[in-house]
Design an enzyme around this catalytic site. Sequence first.
Site: not given
Ligand code: AMP
Ligand code: ZN
Length: 664
Positions: A32-33, A35, A80, A110, A112, A114, A169, A221, A284, A308, A402, A405, A420, A426
């Site tokens: 609230y504060e 906002d 990549s 680190e 990864k 997604d 990411e 990262y 890395k 992976k 169905c 029904c 259905c 139903c």
């Molecule tokens: P890939 O898409 O499987 O080729 O993996 C590469 C992608 O992993 C990069 O383009 C990053 O977007 C992603 N990624 C996620 N976490 C990390 C991280 N800690 N360091 C580097 N890349 C990362």
């Molecule tokens: Zn039905």
Amino acid sequence: MNTEQQINQLREELRKHNYNYYVLDAAVISDYEFDMKLKALQELEENHPEFYDPNSPTLRVGGEVTKNFETVVHEYRMYSLDNSYSKEDLLDWEKRIKKLVDGEVSYTCELKYDGASISLTYEEGKLIRAVTRGDGIQGDNVTTNVKTINSVPLKLKGDFPPKFDIRGEIVLPYEGFAKMNQERIAAGEEPYANPRNTASGSLKLQDSSETAKRPLDCLLYNITGNRLGIASQFQSLEKARDWGFKVPAESKWVGSIDEVLDFIGYWDEHRHDLPYETDGVVIKVNDLQQQEELGFTAKAPRWAMAYKFKAEQASTILHEITYQVGRTGAITPVANLEPVALAGTTVKRASLHNADQIEKLDIRVGDTVFVEKGGEIIPKIIAVDFQKRDQASEPTVYITECPECQTELIRKDGEAQHYCPNYAGCPPQIIGRIQHYISRKAMDIEGLGGETVALLVNEGLIANYADLYELKKEQVIPLERMAEKSAENLIVGIEKSKEIPFERVLFALGIRYVGETVAKKLAKHYKFIDGIIAASEEELVNVDEIGIKIAQSVIEFFASDENKALVTRLQQYGVQLEVSAEKLANQTDTLQGQTFVVSGVFEKVSRNELKKLIEDNGGKVSSSISSKTSFIVAGANMGPSKLEKAKKLEVPIISEDEFLGKLS
Ligand code: AMP
Ligand code: ZN
């Protein structure tokens, strides 16, 4: 303190609180504060456009619309990563490294993340640009959308270098993802499949205020640039954290591949405790000098390696395929499995989506199947173990009737789902619609829950939501687990729902694709239910943000005499089927179809009053000038950049009096 100082102080304060809340996860003031402070700043900024700042915290709410995302060439290519799957792979990688560099090699491990990769450019501590990865060489400029993500700092703190790119990411944490899907399901829409695609889709929305509504997060990262004064990857993570970026604390600096494997082993097991999805570990070379010596292959850095995680899979037996009927009549086939442990939970059921999916998998009762749990909330079946198939088994035949029904199912052209069509008779459709009607965001009927609805329907006391208003306490008391007091509460709750405003009633009706936002738009535009019932498809499509799919669904709903009768009954009971008289008294459609931008300070009305006047009279308020702007209402001190843009686009500028004249 003068106005400029006041504005700057508020911006600074909000920045700090934003950081505490979204980056550190440790708020020191209440929502609230926060906002209130934001509101105060918004008001000051609106009245003083001369102090405009493209990185002000008020811009997080979005509003700017991008039609086509501009292509931008990355100053530093976004590579990549090479993949590894075993200890041997990692030891081979280390051998290759040691041939190319001198001295000891240590690593940063680190997670990864997604999601969708992003490159942010900062100059003098300010966010200048956010670009998607694209093909690695060039991506899309999605700055307006990225600015709405709360954990992306718009201004940095500490001793940052004058210019650099930082990569990370953009993810959609599980919790927010689940909430978004609940809302979609409530609107009768298909839920999103997984957080990752939803995150990357969110970056390409045209309306940044839509992106702002999505609970996205940005995890960083990698820092790229010249003469940054950083010696190692691990140090760069610490620095980025100091400058205000969200850098997860799980990263670890280790001295050997054995320790790398410990890190992988630990997170393979514990990654499900994290709030967002991860699909592996990135290792890395820690020393940046060594990284430079190692360089890149055509595709990936030689100094980094992804490992992976195996998507968690289990194999189990399919006992039965059952079919669920949703409130819109959509049929979902469900696999009932021999219970099996998977990613920390016991899996007994998995969605099979639709008939095509069953055919594609060639899945049969008695089969041994592989189940996988990714970002989806419900696990999925990825394949059948054909070697274990019983030779006598028969292909699955999809149901034609169905299960609830016995009505013959239909499947519309171009749709994957069977339906259905027995809308009125139903049971799960009847119950589902009433459950939706009473739900919190719809009529919010206190004292009535989903199970009681099912009970009332099964006991023959109600068959639709209009019947609720005929219920008597005496009829309810004999129900199982129903005390006199709770029966009374139920009746009172139903009575009170007659005060719920029109827009929510419209949502409660359960018209497919008419979610909360669409309901609001329709209510505001038509004001009375009769207008909506009478509208043609063409008229509906002309309402802002109503597409053909929604229009057709509205038409279909009111084409049914049963639905029309229900609405008439609701009207008779006193449910709000029009915008309240009080609200309406001040409304006209004089400004229909016109878009206004308001700028500067006014004498007779405040800015907010002015905006309300525009909306109440059917006009639209926009925050930025474009070729679609009909008029700019300019007060004193209109911002110079707005003035210039208005001239360039030849948008007429009118005064406060001229505007008020339009309404009198
Ligand atoms: P890939 O898409 O499987 O080729 O993996 C590469 C992608 O992993 C990069 O383009 C990053 O977007 C992603 N990624 C996620 N976490 C990390 C991280 N800690 N360091 C580097 N890349 C990362
Ligand atoms: Zn039905």
